[in-house]
Motif scaffolding. Structure first.
Motif, PDB file in Angstrom:
ATOM      1  N   GLY A 334      52.682  61.479  60.487  1.00 50.08           N
ATOM      2  CA  GLY A 334      54.042  62.005  60.411  1.00 50.08           C
ATOM      3  C   GLY A 334      54.386  62.329  58.963  1.00 50.08           C
ATOM      4  N   ASN A 335      55.487  61.781  58.495  1.00 42.57           N
ATOM      5  CA  ASN A 335      55.868  62.051  57.106  1.00 42.57           C
ATOM      6  C   ASN A 335      55.209  61.099  56.110  1.00 42.57           C
ATOM      7  N   LEU A 336      54.395  60.155  56.600  1.00 48.36           N
ATOM      8  CA  LEU A 336      53.668  59.241  55.720  1.00 48.36           C
ATOM      9  C   LEU A 336      52.370  59.920  55.302  1.00 48.36           C
ATOM     10  N   LEU A 337      52.262  60.264  54.028  1.00 43.92           N
ATOM     11  CA  LEU A 337      51.134  61.055  53.559  1.00 43.92           C
ATOM     12  C   LEU A 337      49.906  60.186  53.315  1.00 43.92           C
ATOM     13  N   ASP A 338      48.739  60.811  53.481  1.00 43.29           N
ATOM     14  CA  ASP A 338      47.499  60.033  53.372  1.00 43.29           C
ATOM     15  C   ASP A 338      46.775  60.261  52.044  1.00 43.29           C
ATOM     16  N   HIS A 339      47.540  60.439  50.973  1.00 44.82           N
ATOM     17  CA  HIS A 339      46.979  60.355  49.632  1.00 44.82           C
ATOM     18  C   HIS A 339      47.357  58.997  49.074  1.00 44.82           C
ATOM     19  N   ILE A 340      46.375  58.220  48.654  1.00 45.52           N
ATOM     20  CA  ILE A 340      46.621  56.857  48.174  1.00 45.52           C
ATOM     21  C   ILE A 340      46.016  56.675  46.797  1.00 45.52           C
ATOM     22  N   HIS A 341      46.849  56.250  45.862  1.00 45.75           N
ATOM     23  CA  HIS A 341      46.360  55.903  44.524  1.00 45.75           C
ATOM     24  C   HIS A 341      46.041  54.417  44.530  1.00 45.75           C
ATOM     25  N   LEU A 342      44.774  54.070  44.341  1.00 50.16           N
ATOM     26  CA  LEU A 342      44.304  52.699  44.512  1.00 50.16           C
ATOM     27  C   LEU A 342      43.497  52.274  43.282  1.00 50.16           C
ATOM     28  N   PRO A 343      44.162  51.797  42.223  1.00 52.47           N
ATOM     29  CA  PRO A 343      43.454  51.453  40.978  1.00 52.47           C
ATOM     30  C   PRO A 343      42.381  50.392  41.196  1.00 52.47           C
ATOM     31  N   VAL A 344      41.174  50.683  40.738  1.00 59.32           N
ATOM     32  CA  VAL A 344      40.080  49.717  40.848  1.00 59.32           C
ATOM     33  C   VAL A 344      39.806  49.044  39.505  1.00 59.32           C
ATOM     34  N   GLN A 345      39.961  49.769  38.412  1.00 54.90           N
ATOM     35  CA  GLN A 345      39.793  49.319  37.015  1.00 54.90           C
ATOM     36  C   GLN A 345      38.335  49.091  36.616  1.00 54.90           C
ATOM     37  N   SER A 346      37.512  48.514  37.501  1.00 57.13           N
ATOM     38  CA  SER A 346      36.092  48.318  37.200  1.00 57.13           C
ATOM     39  C   SER A 346      35.327  48.174  38.509  1.00 57.13           C
ATOM     40  N   GLY A 347      34.057  48.560  38.476  1.00 56.71           N
ATOM     41  CA  GLY A 347      33.214  48.400  39.661  1.00 56.71           C
ATOM     42  C   GLY A 347      32.391  47.138  39.639  1.00 56.71           C
ATOM     43  N   SER A 348      32.614  46.300  38.621  1.00 60.63           N
ATOM     44  CA  SER A 348      31.867  45.054  38.479  1.00 60.63           C
ATOM     45  C   SER A 348      32.730  43.870  38.899  1.00 60.63           C
ATOM     46  N   SER A 349      32.246  43.066  39.820  1.00 62.82           N
ATOM     47  CA  SER A 349      32.993  41.879  40.254  1.00 62.82           C
ATOM     48  C   SER A 349      33.225  40.914  39.101  1.00 62.82           C
ATOM     49  N   GLU A 350      32.265  40.814  38.194  1.00 61.74           N
ATOM     50  CA  GLU A 350      32.418  39.896  37.074  1.00 61.74           C
ATOM     51  C   GLU A 350      33.504  40.387  36.117  1.00 61.74           C
ATOM     52  N   VAL A 351      33.515  41.675  35.819  1.00 62.59           N
ATOM     53  CA  VAL A 351      34.563  42.220  34.959  1.00 62.59           C
ATOM     54  C   VAL A 351      35.922  42.084  35.647  1.00 62.59           C
ATOM     55  N   PHE A 388      35.842  47.198  28.447  1.00 61.97           N
ATOM     56  CA  PHE A 388      36.550  45.922  28.424  1.00 61.97           C
ATOM     57  C   PHE A 388      35.672  44.913  27.698  1.00 61.97           C
ATOM     58  N   PRO A 389      36.268  43.930  26.984  1.00 65.23           N
ATOM     59  CA  PRO A 389      35.469  42.976  26.215  1.00 65.23           C
ATOM     60  C   PRO A 389      34.301  42.408  27.014  1.00 65.23           C
ATOM     61  N   ASN A 390      33.122  42.470  26.410  1.00 68.26           N
ATOM     62  CA  ASN A 390      31.869  41.934  26.957  1.00 68.26           C
ATOM     63  C   ASN A 390      31.306  42.758  28.115  1.00 68.26           C
ATOM     64  N   GLU A 391      31.882  43.919  28.421  1.00 71.10           N
ATOM     65  CA  GLU A 391      31.318  44.754  29.490  1.00 71.10           C
ATOM     66  C   GLU A 391      29.911  45.199  29.092  1.00 71.10           C
ATOM     67  N   THR A 392      28.943  44.871  29.915  1.00 73.05           N
ATOM     68  CA  THR A 392      27.556  45.231  29.637  1.00 73.05           C
ATOM     69  C   THR A 392      27.254  46.618  30.185  1.00 73.05           C
ATOM     70  N   ASP A 393      26.100  47.154  29.779  1.00 70.07           N
ATOM     71  CA  ASP A 393      25.659  48.444  30.310  1.00 70.07           C
ATOM     72  C   ASP A 393      25.503  48.364  31.823  1.00 70.07           C
ATOM     73  N   GLU A 394      24.974  47.240  32.284  1.00 69.91           N
ATOM     74  CA  GLU A 394      24.760  47.075  33.730  1.00 69.91           C
ATOM     75  C   GLU A 394      26.098  47.041  34.475  1.00 69.91           C
ATOM     76  N   GLN A 395      27.086  46.384  33.900  1.00 73.82           N
ATOM     77  CA  GLN A 395      28.395  46.318  34.547  1.00 73.82           C
ATOM     78  C   GLN A 395      29.071  47.691  34.564  1.00 73.82           C
ATOM     79  N   PHE A 396      28.897  48.468  33.492  1.00 76.09           N
ATOM     80  CA  PHE A 396      29.431  49.821  33.507  1.00 76.09           C
ATOM     81  C   PHE A 396      28.736  50.663  34.573  1.00 76.09           C
ATOM     82  N   GLU A 397      27.424  50.480  34.736  1.00 71.36           N
ATOM     83  CA  GLU A 397      26.705  51.221  35.774  1.00 71.36           C
ATOM     84  C   GLU A 397      27.234  50.866  37.162  1.00 71.36           C
TER      85      GLU A 397
END
Length: 525
Positions: A334-351, A388-397
């Motif tokens: 209906g009038n509820l639109l299906d565009h959603i802004h969903l900030p993740v900030q990082s793809g690493s669980s540790e970060v 982000f502090p201490n973010e490793t190359d692997e965490q960025f990947e």
């Protein structure tokens, strides 16, 4: 303030315009060398408790009250007749909405708006504290306003918004920019008429920043931009305290408006002909958690979808609080639109753990799966921080692989910069800038590639566009947004502004679409 202090304060702010510059300059060095408590005692009026970030985390909601009896003091109701105001707004949609309220208050006092600083009798800088760059812009603007203040001593200059809730910012203004007339925070915007009165008649700096929670004032006047899209606050503040974020300190704990007040406001906008409303909150998914009865964003959206207004959006979401019921309600369409802004900030669980985001990579992807299952055509956008502090190359990947897996239609990407007062600011910012920039460049290349691919799917399609006005680059071209928040440029009569029209997409670009108006053919009986 005693009589001696009052005399000293008045030495800095003389009413005689020929003496203002000499007073300001001669006192600047002395101001720089003074301690904050000396400045507080000598150079402004009002009882002042400095913004305290430690206290902010301990603040409670129990003292929050809802008021329906706001009124502008009688002596200020016509004070602005024949005068003009200018408000410069920095930051998020919440700041934009705060500006609408301040513009409403000033208009009720008789002021007219202007975009020309030379014409203004009141200038307010509505500030943002999210990133250092935003703060630098504000201080740059303050510096530019000093000559104007010297030329027009009766000009009132105020600094408000999130920056005003930071103790370091307030002290910097006190020491380096004593010509500022008012400093007030995010919790006491409704006090603007009274603060303006003090600034006008006392000729002393007025400083009022509350470290308590702000009350909810329901009947504040607003001057909205246009009659097409409207912002509606549904809650204030945030309780998440992510380690990099200053917002919970500047905006306070979460306080939800009552559902009936929100619904009434949306109905009022619908009756005025608005085509779209966006429900606002620093963490909009947490709406209702502080209410004394069980009611959340899903229930609110289910009520609002019954209102006769074409489009309803909401922002900003926090993945932690995005529950299954909300997905079920949004799937009703209906009038509820299906565009959603969903900030993740990082793809690493540790970060994410160090950021105190309170979800994992796996739970985020699970939520995305639920959204896609309920709304197969939903588009997702996000926010991402690199370095982000201490973010490793692997965490960025891991962030790169998450972006590929989700397939975002767009992302706001940022290099991490510490914000004073947050836990992360105390940590070593140990990722070299060249590494941060290289990661950002790689991430942006991927985001741009995905955005372009998403846009290309629209070529040849007919989409519904809410026409907002002329294109920024070409007045002969109109622009507006699709239901999924895609910018479309096309030629059409100016009479279509404010309407939802059909547009056939002829060309896809990375961040926008070009199209042509589809003329509606009247059915012949």
């Amino acid at each position: 303030m005693n009589e001696q202090q009052r005399k000293e304060a008045n030495q800095i702010k003389q009413e005689n315009p020929t003496d203002v510059k000499s007073d300001l300059d001669s006192n600047l060095d002395r101001l720089k060398n003074m301690e904050s408590d000396e400045l507080i005692g000598k150079y402004f009026q009002s009882t002042y408790e400095p913004p305290n970030l430690k206290k902010a985390k301990k603040r409670r909601r129990e003292d929050v009250e809802i008021h329906y009896d706001f009124s502008i003091p009688a002596e200020m109701q016509r004070i602005g007749e024949g005068k003009k105001f200018l408000i410069r707004t920095y930051g998020c949609q919440m700041n934009e909405h705060d500006t609408e309220v301040m513009a409403g208050l000033l208009t009720e006092m008789g002021y007219e708006t202007t975009d020309n600083t030379d014409e203004a009798d009141v200038i307010l800088l509505n500030t943002c504290a999210i990133r250092e760059n935003a703060e630098n812009k504000v201080f740059g603007e303050i510096g530019h306003l000093k000559p104007l203040k010297l030329e027009k001593p009766d000009l009132i200059i105020g600094v408000c918004g999130c920056m005003s809730q930071e103790e370091s910012v307030v002290n910097k203004i006190l020491k380096k920019h004593p010509f500022i007339d008012m400093i007030f925070g995010t919790h006491n915007i409704h006090r603007l008429p009274s603060l303006l009165k003090e600034a006008m008649f006392s000729k002393e700096m007025v400083l009022e920043v509350w470290s308590k929670e702000g009350d909810i004032i329901e009947n504040l006047p607003k001057v909205r931009k246009g009659k097409i899209k409207g912002w509606v606050n549904i809650m204030y503040g945030c309780d998440k305290f992510c380690t990099y974020c200053i917002v919970p300190y500047t905006r306070g704990k979460e306080r939800s408006r009552l559902p009936e007040d929100i619904i009434q406001e949306v109905r009022h906008l619908a009756a005025q002909g608005y085509q779209e409303v966006t429900l606002l909150g620093q963490n909009v998914n947490a709406y209702g958690k502080d209410l004394e009865f069980e009611y959340g964003l899903g229930q609110l959206m289910d009520e609002i979808r019954k209102i006769d207004i074409p489009r309803v959006r909401f922002t900003t979401s926090h993945p932690r609080d995005f529950d299954d019921h909300l997905v079920e309600v949004l799937a009703k369409g209906g009038n509820l639109l299906d565009h959603i802004h969903l900030p993740v900030q990082s793809g690493s669980s540790e970060v994410l753990r160090v950021m105190a985001r309170r979800y994992t990579r796996e739970s985020y992807l699970e939520l995305v799966g639920k959204i896609r299952a309920g709304m197969p055509n939903a588009t997702l956008t996000t926010d991402i921080i690199v370095g982000f502090p201490n973010e490793t190359d692997e965490q960025f990947e891991e962030t790169m692989t998450l972006v590929r897996e989700v397939g975002f239609d767009g992302a706001y990407t940022f290099i991490y910069s510490p914000r004073e007062g947050t836990p992360a600011a105390k940590w070593e910012d140990n990722i070299p800038m060249e590494v941060k920039k290289e990661r950002l460049q790689r991430l942006n290349a991927l985001v741009n590639e995905q955005a372009k691919q998403a846009m290309q799917k629209y070529e040849g399609e007919i989409v519904k566009v809410l026409v907002e006005g002329e294109s920024k680059k070409n007045p002969d071209v109109l622009s507006g947004y699709t239901e999924r928040n895609k910018l479309v440029n096309f030629k059409a009569p100016k009479s279509t502004i404010g309407k939802i029209v059909n547009v056939r997409i002829t060309e896809a670009r990375t961040w926008s679409l070009n199209g042509e108006l589809v003329e509606e053919v009247a059915e012949v009986l």
